[in-house]
Design a protein around this motif. Structure first.
Motif, PDB file in Angstrom:
ATOM      1  N   LEU B 323       0.839  -1.205   0.000  1.00  0.00           N
ATOM      2  CA  LEU B 323       0.000   0.000   0.000  1.00  0.00           C
ATOM      3  C   LEU B 323       0.868   1.246   0.000  1.00  0.00           C
ATOM      4  CD1 LEU B 323      -2.804  -0.889   2.570  1.00  0.00           C
ATOM      5  CD2 LEU B 323      -2.874  -1.075   0.090  1.00  0.00           C
ATOM      6  N   ALA B 324       1.918   1.217   0.847  1.00  0.00           N
ATOM      7  CA  ALA B 324       2.748   2.411   0.991  1.00  0.00           C
ATOM      8  C   ALA B 324       3.508   2.733  -0.287  1.00  0.00           C
ATOM      9  CB  ALA B 324       3.727   2.227   2.145  1.00  0.00           C
ATOM     10  N   LEU B 325       3.764   1.736  -1.115  1.00  0.00           N
ATOM     11  CA  LEU B 325       4.459   2.007  -2.377  1.00  0.00           C
ATOM     12  C   LEU B 325       3.591   2.864  -3.289  1.00  0.00           C
ATOM     13  CD1 LEU B 325       6.051  -1.477  -3.062  1.00  0.00           C
ATOM     14  CD2 LEU B 325       7.222   0.612  -2.391  1.00  0.00           C
ATOM     15  N   ALA B 326       2.272   2.734  -3.105  1.00  0.00           N
ATOM     16  CA  ALA B 326       1.323   3.650  -3.740  1.00  0.00           C
ATOM     17  C   ALA B 326       1.460   3.706  -5.252  1.00  0.00           C
ATOM     18  CB  ALA B 326       1.447   5.048  -3.134  1.00  0.00           C
ATOM     19  N   ASN B 327       1.779   2.614  -5.891  1.00  0.00           N
ATOM     20  CA  ASN B 327       1.658   2.565  -7.347  1.00  0.00           C
ATOM     21  C   ASN B 327       0.886   1.301  -7.724  1.00  0.00           C
ATOM     22  OD1 ASN B 327       3.542   0.478  -7.091  1.00  0.00           O
ATOM     23  ND2 ASN B 327       5.252   1.838  -7.531  1.00  0.00           N
ATOM     24  N   GLN B 328       0.558   1.204  -9.005  1.00  0.00           N
ATOM     25  CA  GLN B 328      -0.329   0.134  -9.456  1.00  0.00           C
ATOM     26  C   GLN B 328       0.196  -1.248  -9.038  1.00  0.00           C
ATOM     27  OE1 GLN B 328      -3.321   0.459 -11.038  1.00  0.00           O
ATOM     28  NE2 GLN B 328      -3.621  -1.747 -11.239  1.00  0.00           N
ATOM     29  N   SER B 329       1.480  -1.508  -9.321  1.00  0.00           N
ATOM     30  CA  SER B 329       2.021  -2.840  -8.996  1.00  0.00           C
ATOM     31  C   SER B 329       2.033  -3.087  -7.496  1.00  0.00           C
ATOM     32  CB  SER B 329       3.444  -2.984  -9.535  1.00  0.00           C
ATOM     33  OG  SER B 329       3.452  -2.876 -10.917  1.00  0.00           O
TER      34      SER B 329
END
Lengths: 486, 493, 129
Positions: B323-329
């Motif tokens: 979640l924290a990466l906050a990009n599609q992948s």
């Protein structure tokens, strides 16, 4: 490339046969004779299948098979190229010999838990086939990991504290390295190249700078810890606690070969030897591999335990292949590929002989082998042939690979590599010849007493193969020459 | 009827199931009622997900009141997935529970157990389905209160202490959450999450928003056992009845993670934080800490349930990291791992429950060689363990693959390395279990045991099989998780 | 706004925060399980104030439509807090029940003593069912 239906069916069979063998072994667990019959017939059927594939590949076919689309960008797919075919043939052939030998060994030593043993063997050969015929890096990785997991119970077969400890070292080193280095390397490759498919000439040309290429290559080389390039070699001697057929599987049929195969495959079909030679990104690897060769030989020289000596010999021999791959020339790749086959058949002979000596005489130390050549004539004759092949003397298979590697090193004017090959040959002779002189020239202290017949048959066959390969190297030679064409 | 009233039916069915189960009092009847209710709820959830995939969003107004005044139930690609997951696990847990509960709980309390399990299911589904911030609190407390009772029904007296401690921590968490919601309400004058987002730009001072975020995130983090707020979890999972552990481990933390995702993407935005520290950075650090520290703690556990509980804390770290990466992948990876982890932890705890059912213990050192006598159970545990490591061919690999991809896309290559490095610790704790159950001679206690009964094996094998299936063919879960990620990323303009 | 309302607003906020912090402190600092629950209740009560007080409008009436009235108090917080109070009572009741059961099983409800008793009997299964 044309892809007939027939090819795909044979290719599928190469995976199906070990899988069915596994089921049969599990179902027949309580009836040893039938269970061993399943192992043997599986081995023979697989050999026939792979032989059929070999004929097709030599005729120019490149069988393909799509197994599953796992996720976008990740597919499980098989595609046979000459390098994979070479490895597949070696593994399938030696599995037959190893099955015969295992049966003799396991019964001769009255080992416990044989069903699990044969079952894990079947999984190991299943994953080796998948690995050899992998069509992309992801597929290769999947089968690489299955191979690590399926051989762990084999390494810990004795289930005593020493075996469990060795098993931990084995699993943590192989899985750890593959998770921490190999997997990121694969993902990095995928992100940079946009594909994970193997392609002759590589897929990274112009996509990464020389330094990045070096780092990526290092991640592949050390990530594939099965190749036992120093400093990730410790698992191999530790795994010597396992029964001898397992050692043979590890050293000859599957595991370590899977490591060097991965490195060679990546160099040829992911990096591309032109890309690597243009950028010089593989130069460092020549030195690392060279160091491993010399250091391993020195350790082998001092080891009294026969299997330990053989293990360090394997570490050295593997690094020949890695060093050849690092020389990135067509001749070197040819030598490396030939050496995969040659080392496999010679080393399996040596381990068969070691196990046979253990079964008949319970001898494990070099210093206890005086006169054993007269008491176990067949076994020691096979051992001698294997040893000569390790040193690289004609007329044995070991000569072929070394010859081409030496040629590649000198034509590249890489005198370090030339020096390593020469020095290590001397060291190899120094740790193998004393065994032979002791076995044959020192007086024997007992009557002739050979190992069980199945074992003697197996080791004689592989010894014969070691010599035959020298005189009839056509098949591996044709495959090895076709590698760069894809 | 499903097409019109689906969003509320999915919650009401288990609620009535709980009521009837409590009234009938007869163990078998209570079980049957619960199972029927759960299956009904599962069918509705699947229908909803199909509908969502066709139409985008399904909105339902309770009592016909407009969102400003009334409560809106709102199903989209994100919670549609969660609803299906939670109800599916509930059905499988109930199939499994009958035998396990008979052996672990005294007969007079069995009906209560099922009533509580159904209430917990109601609460979790309600948290997922509602679009009203205060309604979330109510459902959160429904699920929490029933969870405390479920844990307290455990055999060991330490179950009581574990339930009490969870009650204290859980109530603090829920109260934090409701404080945050109160602040949001004061600032925007509405409790509907959709309307809150619309009115956020009109808020004069961002302070109220930051305070609300702090309270809400901490409140939810307690519920999802985000490191270092995880202390309640190992004891709660270890001492609860086996079936309750199966259900809680597979669903409770997952719904909380969903809620967290809803708030940080749907309401606050990943860049909002205190001072210059964005919520995303905090989450990344805590997630990584969970992955390493909780995994390391798992290595030293002797009780398999505790071992798996610590592993759960670590695995939740992977999810919040995604979640924290906050990009599609990254978010796809997080939602894939929500699904995959539910499957494999479900299988693992079911296997442990079956081992307890036969042997009466889940202490690792007393279970030598149990793989010989309970091969199917041990195989399910092994597959789940391989999934926890992330071995290719299991679903755990796929989620980690997406997470690593997300880390690379976000430019955090070091996070990618840490993700794979932490898997090696999982090798250690899974390896320890495997070594004992497979590679040791059976001891006195394990020698005469038989395999677990078929109705306990069946759901376990289903979950283990799905772990393999989603590892070999992840198109379906990946597309569902990808759709969820897409919705979340597009939630704030 | 005149002075009184200003002070009132501050005073209510101060009261709310005081209850919140005091309650939380008791939960953390006390080892007695009943006292912990008391603290927890205090903590929850502060939330009731947080919701209710801003909803109170001086001079406002109950929200019953009548042509004579123009200023109404917001009814929603009352409804919400009614729910929260029910939840709070449920939590307290369950918490106290657990404490009773813990007292039966351990003979005490002091946290440190319980930990000591479990530690002394480590590995032994205390059967309370």
């Amino acid at each position: 490339m044309s892809m007939g239906l027939g090819d795909s069916v044979w290719l599928a069979l190469a995976l199906i046969i070990p899988a069915v063998t596994l089921l049969a072994i599990l179902l027949l667990g309580r009836r040893p004779n039938l269970r061993e019959a399943a192992t043997l017939s599986g081995a023979i059927l697989l050999f026939i299948t792979v032989a059929q594939l070999l004929v097709d590949v030599l005729a120019g076919a490149r069988p393909e098979l799509h197994l599953a689309s796992v996720a976008p960008g990740l597919t499980l797919a098989l595609r046979i190229d000459p390098l994979g075919m070479l490895f597949g043939v070696v593994a399938a052939t030696l599995w037959v010999a190893n099955s015969v030998y295992s049966i003799g060994y396991m019964r001769g030593n009255d080992e416990p838990r044989q069903t699990m043993f044969y079952a894990c063997f079947a999984i190991a050969i299943f994953s080796t086939m998948g690995l050899a015929f992998a069509g992309n890096l992801f597929t290769l990785f999947v089968f690489y990991e299955i191979l690590s997991l399926s051989t762990y119970p084999l390494v810990t077969h004795k289930q005593n504290p020493a075996a469990m400890k060795a098993g931990r070292v084995y699993l943590i080193t192989l899985i750890g390295a593959s998770m921490i280095l190999l997997l990121p390397a694969i993902i990095w490759t995928g992100l940079v190249a946009g594909t994970l498919d193997f392609k002759a000439g590589g897929i990274l040309d112009g996509k990464l700078g020389p330094v990045a290429l070096s780092i990526l290559l290092a991640m592949f080389v050390f990530g594939a810890a099965k190749a036992a390039v120093m400093p990730l070699h410790r698992w191999l001697p530790a795994a010597m606690v396992a029964p001898t057929p397992v050692s043979a599987l590890l050293h000859a049929v599957a595991v370590v070969k899977a490591g060097v195969f991965t490195i060679l495959k990546v160099v040829v079909s992911i990096f591309g030897i032109e890309t690597l030679s243009k950028t010089g990104s593989a130069d460092w690897l020549v030195y690392v591999a060279g160091f491993t060769i010399i250091a391993a030989s020195v350790v082998a020289l001092r080891a009294d335990d026969l299997k330990r000596r053989l293990a360090y010999s394997t570490i050295g021999q593997l690094s020949y292949i890695v060093m050849a791959a690092a020389l990135v020339s067509p001749l070197a790749v040819l030598g490396a590929a030939l050496h995969i086959a040659a080392h496999a058949i010679s080393k399996i002979t040596l381990f068969f002989a070691a196990g046979s000596i253990y079964t008949a005489e319970h001898v494990t130390k070099v210093s206890q082998m005086n006169g054993i050549g007269r008491r176990m004539p067949w076994t020691m004759a096979a051992f001698a042939i294997g040893a000569l092949s390790m040193i690289g003397l004609p007329p044995t298979a070991g000569f072929l690979g070394k010859w081409f590697m030496l040629g590649a090193a000198s034509s590249a004017a890489n005198w370090f590599a030339v020096g390593v090959i020469v020095v290590s040959t001397v060291l190899n002779a120094a740790y193998f010849l004393p065994i032979l002189t002791a076995a044959y020239l020192k007086p024997a202290n007992g009557p002739v007493k050979e190992a069980p017949l199945a074992m003697v048959v197996a080791l004689s066959a592989t010894a014969l193969g070691t010599v035959m390969l020298f005189f009839f190297p056509e098949v591996p030679f044709r495959l090895a020459s076709a590698i760069l064409g894809g | 009827m499903i097409a019109v009233h689906g969003p509320v039916l999915v919650v009401i069915l288990p609620l009535f199931g709980a009521l009837v189960a409590a009234l009938v009092r007869r163990p078998l009847l209570a079980w049957a009622v619960s199972l029927i209710a759960a299956i009904g709820s599962f069918v509705v959830a699947v229908a909803l997900l199909v509908q969502v995939r066709a139409e985008g969003v399904v909105s339902y107004r309770i009592g016909g009141w407009a969102p400003e005044i009334g409560i809106e139930y709102r199903v989209d690609a994100v919670n549609g997935l969660i609803l299906v997951l939670v109800t599916a696990i509930a059905v499988l847990t109930l199939v499994y529970a009958r035998r396990s509960v008979l052996s672990e709980i005294i007969p007079e309390r069995i009906a209560w157990f099922y009533a509580m399990l159904m209430l917990c299911l109601t609460g979790l589904l309600g948290m997922a389905v509602t679009g009203d911030a205060f309604n979330v609190f109510v459902f959160l407390e429904i699920s929490s209160l029933s969870t405390y009772v479920l844990i307290a029904l455990g055999r060991d007296r330490r179950a009581l202490v574990a339930a009490y401690q969870y009650l204290i921590v859980g109530t603090i968490g829920a109260t934090f959450y409701v404080i945050g919601v109160g602040l949001l309400y004061l600032a925007t004058g509405t409790l509907n999450l959709g309307l809150i987002v619309e009115r956020l730009p009109e808020i004069a001072s961002p302070r109220a928003l930051i305070a609300a975020e702090a309270f809400i995130v901490v409140g939810i983090a307690l519920k999802l056992a985000l490191f270092p707020l995880h202390a309640w979890l190992p004891n709660a999972y270890a001492y609860a009845p086996s079936s309750a552990t199966v259900f809680l481990a597979s669903t409770a933390t997952k719904v909380a993670v969903y809620l967290l995702a809803r708030y940080i993407f749907g309401v606050f935005g990943v860049h909002l934080g205190i001072g210059s520290v964005a919520i995303a950075s905090v989450l990344i650090v805590l997630s990584l800490a969970a992955m390493f520290i909780a995994s390391a703690a798992a290595v030293f556990q002797n009780d398999i349930k505790r071992l798996l509980a610590f592993s759960s804390v670590a695995q939740v770290g992977y999810i919040t990291l995604g979640l924290a990466l906050a990009n599609q992948s990254g978010i796809t990876g997080a939602f894939l791992h929500i699904v995959n982890h539910a499957l494999m932890k479900g299988a693992a705890f079911m296997a442990v429950g079956a081992i307890i059912y036969r042997s009466g213990t889940c202490k690792l050192d007393e279970l030598s060689g149990i793989g010989r006598t309970m091969p199917v159970t041990a195989a399910a545990l092994t597959i789940a363990g391989l999934g926890l490591i992330g071995v290719p061919g299991t679903s755990g690999f796929i989620s980690k693959y997406y997470l690593v991809l997300g880390a690379f896309e976000a430019g955090f290559w070091w996070v990618a390395l840490l993700i794979v490095a932490s898997s090696v610790i999982a090798v250690l704790y899974v390896g320890r279990m495997m070594e004992v159950i497979w590679f040791r001679e059976p001891n006195q206690r394990c020698r005469g045991l038989g395999e677990a009964p078929a109705e306990m094996l069946a759901p376990m094998v289903v979950l283990a099989g799905m772990t393999i299936w989603f590892g070999l063919d992840a198109e379906l879960p990946a597309s569902l998780a990808g759709a969820a990620a897409h919705v979340l990323l597009g939630a704030r303009p | 706004m005149n002075l009184i309302t200003g002070l009132m607003a501050d005073a209510t906020n101060i009261a709310t925060i005081f209850l919140m912090v005091a309650g939380l402190y008791v939960v953390i600092a006390r080892g007695n399980m009943v006292k912990k629950l008391v603290g927890l209740s205090l903590f929850q009560s502060s939330v009731y104030l947080l919701y209710l007080l801003p909803g109170k409008i001086l001079g406002g009436s109950a929200p019953i439509l009548d042509p004579k009235l123009t200023v109404y108090a917001n009814p929603l917080p009352h409804v919400l807090i009614l729910t929260a109070i029910v939840v709070g009572i449920g939590t307290l009741a369950l918490g106290l029940t657990l404490v009773v059961r813990i007292k039966e099983a351990y003979g005490t409800f002091e946290e440190d003593e319980i930990i000591a008793r479990d530690g002394a009997k480590a590995g032994e299964q205390g059967d309370v069912a």
